[in-house]
Scaffold this active site. Sequence first.
Site, short mmCIF file in Angstrom:
data_model
loop_
_atom_site.label_atom_id
_atom_site.label_comp_id
_atom_site.label_asym_id
_atom_site.label_seq_id
_atom_site.Cartn_x
_atom_site.Cartn_y
_atom_site.Cartn_z
N ASP A 1 -24.24 -16.94 -14.60
CA ASP A 1 -24.14 -16.01 -15.73
C ASP A 1 -25.01 -14.79 -15.48
OD1 ASP A 1 -26.83 -16.56 -17.82
OD2 ASP A 1 -26.43 -17.93 -16.17
N GLU B 1 -32.30 -32.29 -6.71
CA GLU B 1 -32.98 -31.46 -7.70
C GLU B 1 -34.49 -31.57 -7.48
OE1 GLU B 1 -34.24 -29.05 -10.30
OE2 GLU B 1 -32.06 -29.29 -10.28
N ASP C 1 -35.60 -31.21 -1.76
CA ASP C 1 -34.84 -30.12 -1.14
C ASP C 1 -33.41 -30.56 -0.82
OD1 ASP C 1 -33.92 -27.97 0.28
OD2 ASP C 1 -35.46 -28.06 1.85
N ASP D 1 -31.11 -20.63 -9.69
CA ASP D 1 -32.12 -19.63 -10.02
C ASP D 1 -31.70 -18.31 -9.37
OD1 ASP D 1 -34.44 -18.00 -10.20
OD2 ASP D 1 -35.69 -19.80 -10.34
N ARG E 1 -26.12 -27.60 -19.16
CA ARG E 1 -26.99 -27.10 -20.24
C ARG E 1 -27.30 -25.62 -20.05
NH1 ARG E 1 -32.59 -30.13 -20.00
NH2 ARG E 1 -31.18 -31.90 -20.10
N TYR E 2 -27.38 -25.17 -18.79
CA TYR E 2 -27.68 -23.77 -18.52
C TYR E 2 -26.51 -22.88 -18.91
CZ TYR E 2 -31.57 -25.81 -16.01
OH TYR E 2 -32.69 -26.52 -15.70
N GLU E 3 -25.31 -23.37 -18.68
CA GLU E 3 -24.13 -22.62 -19.11
C GLU E 3 -24.08 -22.52 -20.63
OE1 GLU E 3 -19.26 -22.97 -19.17
OE2 GLU E 3 -20.41 -24.21 -17.77
N LYS F 1 -35.25 -10.21 -8.43
CA LYS F 1 -35.93 -9.12 -7.73
C LYS F 1 -35.45 -9.04 -6.28
CE LYS F 1 -40.13 -9.38 -10.53
NZ LYS F 1 -41.60 -9.58 -10.53
N GLU G 1 -24.02 -32.01 -5.09
CA GLU G 1 -24.46 -30.97 -6.03
C GLU G 1 -25.85 -30.48 -5.67
OE1 GLU G 1 -24.59 -29.87 -10.80
OE2 GLU G 1 -23.36 -31.53 -10.04
#
Length: 241
Positions: free
Chosen positions: A181, A87, A123, A145, A221-223, A149, A62
């Site tokens: 999303d 992470e 990384d 992320d 949690r982000y979903e 831009k 992951e």
Amino acid sequence: MTANKPGDPTTLNRLYGRAKGKALRAGQQGLIDTLLPRIAVPAEGPVTAERLFGSARPLHFEIGFGGGEHMAGRADMLPDHGFIGCEPFINGVAQALMHVDGESPTHGGAGAPLGNVRIHHGDALEVLARVPDGALSFVYLLHPDPWPKARHAKRRMMNDGPVRMIAAKLKPGGEFRFGTDHPIYLRHALMVMQRHTGDFEWLCEGPQDFLKRPGGWPETRYEAKARKLGHEVWYFRYRRK
């Protein structure tokens, strides 16, 4: 730095975004100090199931696990598989360690420890490069992320360099799962994957295949936050040819 200059996360050789947020609680810091060293991915050498877990087994990788909800959920479902999570955000690592230790509030602090998870604080691509080609059964990139831009597009993990590396590390029939999303990232990701149809088959027969979270895909949690804000969420599954 502009989107017109060449480069992607495999060539930029640096991490972007936050490395640390609010101060860790005492219990979280304790897990960073004691549990993380015991389950950390080795800093050097090949990253194999035999080396990490002592035996051959299907390997999952992951990229950017956030708070570790998905990784821990999958590891709990598949105890005979091995999970590698990477992470750079130390607060996310601390939260994931709570899941691994069985102390997450999600389980009332009374869950069973997970012995089939290894974590790298840093990384993901550095670790992925040390995985032998064709060794992985699953790779996950969930709600990365978006760097919306245009001049930051090269920072997106969904780019040609990382996708080529993912293809190399997956075994034939292995699966790459991607979720977002963010509509800008969605369009960008689809364009990138269209360039890699020689490596991947999109597992999609209709809109419900990418509008509905598949079974065995724990919510992050982000979903959950995205849904609470009313955002549409998209799910993609690609099989390595």
